[in-house]
Design a protein around this motif. Structure first.
Motif, mmCIF file in Angstrom:
data_model
loop_
_atom_site.group_PDB
_atom_site.id
_atom_site.type_symbol
_atom_site.label_atom_id
_atom_site.label_comp_id
_atom_site.label_asym_id
_atom_site.label_seq_id
_atom_site.Cartn_x
_atom_site.Cartn_y
_atom_site.Cartn_z
ATOM 1 N N ASP A 45 8.541 -14.008 5.927
ATOM 2 C CA ASP A 45 8.634 -15.360 5.367
ATOM 3 C C ASP A 45 9.661 -16.193 6.128
ATOM 4 O O ASP A 45 9.425 -17.366 6.425
ATOM 5 C CB ASP A 45 9.034 -15.302 3.889
ATOM 6 C CG ASP A 45 8.004 -14.647 3.006
ATOM 7 O OD1 ASP A 45 6.807 -14.665 3.363
ATOM 8 O OD2 ASP A 45 8.394 -14.100 1.952
ATOM 9 N N LEU A 46 10.791 -15.582 6.444
ATOM 10 C CA LEU A 46 11.833 -16.287 7.182
ATOM 11 C C LEU A 46 11.338 -16.696 8.561
ATOM 12 O O LEU A 46 11.520 -17.840 8.985
ATOM 13 C CB LEU A 46 13.084 -15.405 7.315
ATOM 14 C CG LEU A 46 14.210 -15.955 8.173
ATOM 15 C CD1 LEU A 46 14.750 -17.259 7.613
ATOM 16 C CD2 LEU A 46 15.324 -14.930 8.315
ATOM 17 N N ARG A 47 10.701 -15.769 9.250
ATOM 18 C CA ARG A 47 10.161 -16.088 10.578
ATOM 19 C C ARG A 47 9.157 -17.230 10.502
ATOM 20 O O ARG A 47 9.194 -18.148 11.317
ATOM 21 C CB ARG A 47 9.490 -14.863 11.180
ATOM 22 C CG ARG A 47 10.435 -13.853 11.719
ATOM 23 C CD ARG A 47 9.700 -12.719 12.391
ATOM 24 N NE ARG A 47 10.642 -11.750 12.902
ATOM 25 C CZ ARG A 47 10.427 -10.456 12.960
ATOM 26 N NH1 ARG A 47 9.271 -9.962 12.541
ATOM 27 N NH2 ARG A 47 11.323 -9.644 13.428
ATOM 28 N N ALA A 48 8.251 -17.162 9.535
ATOM 29 C CA ALA A 48 7.246 -18.215 9.383
ATOM 30 C C ALA A 48 7.904 -19.552 9.096
ATOM 31 O O ALA A 48 7.506 -20.585 9.655
ATOM 32 C CB ALA A 48 6.271 -17.831 8.271
ATOM 33 N N ASP A 49 8.932 -19.542 8.256
ATOM 34 C CA ASP A 49 9.634 -20.772 7.916
ATOM 35 C C ASP A 49 10.328 -21.334 9.132
ATOM 36 O O ASP A 49 10.288 -22.549 9.386
ATOM 37 C CB ASP A 49 10.626 -20.505 6.783
ATOM 38 C CG ASP A 49 11.199 -21.758 6.184
ATOM 39 O OD1 ASP A 49 10.434 -22.736 6.012
ATOM 40 O OD2 ASP A 49 12.402 -21.791 5.889
ATOM 41 N N LEU A 50 11.006 -20.480 9.899
ATOM 42 C CA LEU A 50 11.710 -20.950 11.091
ATOM 43 C C LEU A 50 10.746 -21.473 12.155
ATOM 44 O O LEU A 50 11.020 -22.489 12.788
ATOM 45 C CB LEU A 50 12.573 -19.825 11.662
ATOM 46 C CG LEU A 50 13.781 -19.420 10.834
ATOM 47 C CD1 LEU A 50 14.445 -18.181 11.430
ATOM 48 C CD2 LEU A 50 14.773 -20.542 10.728
ATOM 49 N N SER B 35 7.779 -22.718 11.671
ATOM 50 C CA SER B 35 7.040 -23.897 11.229
ATOM 51 C C SER B 35 7.814 -25.168 11.487
ATOM 52 O O SER B 35 7.248 -26.250 11.542
ATOM 53 C CB SER B 35 6.687 -23.785 9.745
ATOM 54 O OG SER B 35 7.863 -23.907 8.950
ATOM 55 N N ASP B 36 9.138 -25.064 11.656
ATOM 56 C CA ASP B 36 9.960 -26.242 11.915
ATOM 57 C C ASP B 36 9.894 -26.687 13.370
ATOM 58 O O ASP B 36 10.313 -27.776 13.701
ATOM 59 C CB ASP B 36 11.425 -25.977 11.551
ATOM 60 C CG ASP B 36 11.615 -25.899 10.044
ATOM 61 O OD1 ASP B 36 10.740 -26.370 9.305
ATOM 62 O OD2 ASP B 36 12.656 -25.361 9.611
ATOM 63 N N LYS C 258 16.328 -20.115 -0.405
ATOM 64 C CA LYS C 258 14.991 -19.555 -0.521
ATOM 65 C C LYS C 258 15.084 -18.044 -0.545
ATOM 66 O O LYS C 258 16.002 -17.458 0.030
ATOM 67 C CB LYS C 258 14.126 -19.984 0.666
ATOM 68 C CG LYS C 258 13.867 -21.460 0.726
ATOM 69 C CD LYS C 258 13.002 -21.787 1.924
ATOM 70 C CE LYS C 258 12.765 -23.277 2.048
ATOM 71 N NZ LYS C 258 11.939 -23.582 3.210
ATOM 72 N N ARG C 259 14.097 -17.438 -1.188
ATOM 73 C CA ARG C 259 13.988 -15.990 -1.212
ATOM 74 C C ARG C 259 12.706 -15.604 -0.508
ATOM 75 O O ARG C 259 11.720 -16.338 -0.550
ATOM 76 C CB ARG C 259 13.941 -15.481 -2.646
ATOM 77 C CG ARG C 259 15.218 -15.711 -3.399
ATOM 78 C CD ARG C 259 15.105 -15.276 -4.822
ATOM 79 N NE ARG C 259 14.921 -13.823 -4.893
ATOM 80 C CZ ARG C 259 14.943 -13.133 -6.009
ATOM 81 N NH1 ARG C 259 15.121 -13.749 -7.150
ATOM 82 N NH2 ARG C 259 14.776 -11.835 -5.992
ATOM 83 N N GLY C 260 12.715 -14.448 0.138
ATOM 84 C CA GLY C 260 11.499 -13.991 0.783
ATOM 85 C C GLY C 260 11.757 -12.824 1.700
ATOM 86 O O GLY C 260 12.867 -12.317 1.803
#
Length: 73
Positions: free
Chosen positions: A64-69, A71-72, A58-60
């Motif tokens: 974005d990375l914090r949100a992705d991490l 959200s899991d 993924k790119r961001g």
């Protein structure tokens, strides 16, 4: 294949060299390590680009990375 020399044996061989030869050896070892690291970096970059192309990466932004991490969780 022959057994590699022990570290102590290598140290003794190096100590038997002249100062100029020791300096040359250190420079050669340094250059080879730098080149090996460059090759590793280039390989990692190629793998990363391939992962991006195939959608495995993924790119961001950092946000974005914090949100992705988060959200899991």
């Amino acid at each position: 294949m022959s057994k590699p020399a022990s570290l102590q044996t290598v140290i003794e061989y190096v100590e038997a060299l002249s100062t100029e030869e020791q300096d040359l050896l250190l420079e050669l070892i340094h250059k080879r390590r730098v080149e090996k690291r460059r090759q590793e970096i280039a390989s990692n970059a190629a793998q990363t680009l391939e992962a991006i192309k195939t959608g495995r990466a993924k790119r961001g932004t950092l946000a974005d990375l914090r949100a992705d991490l988060l959200s899991d969780e």
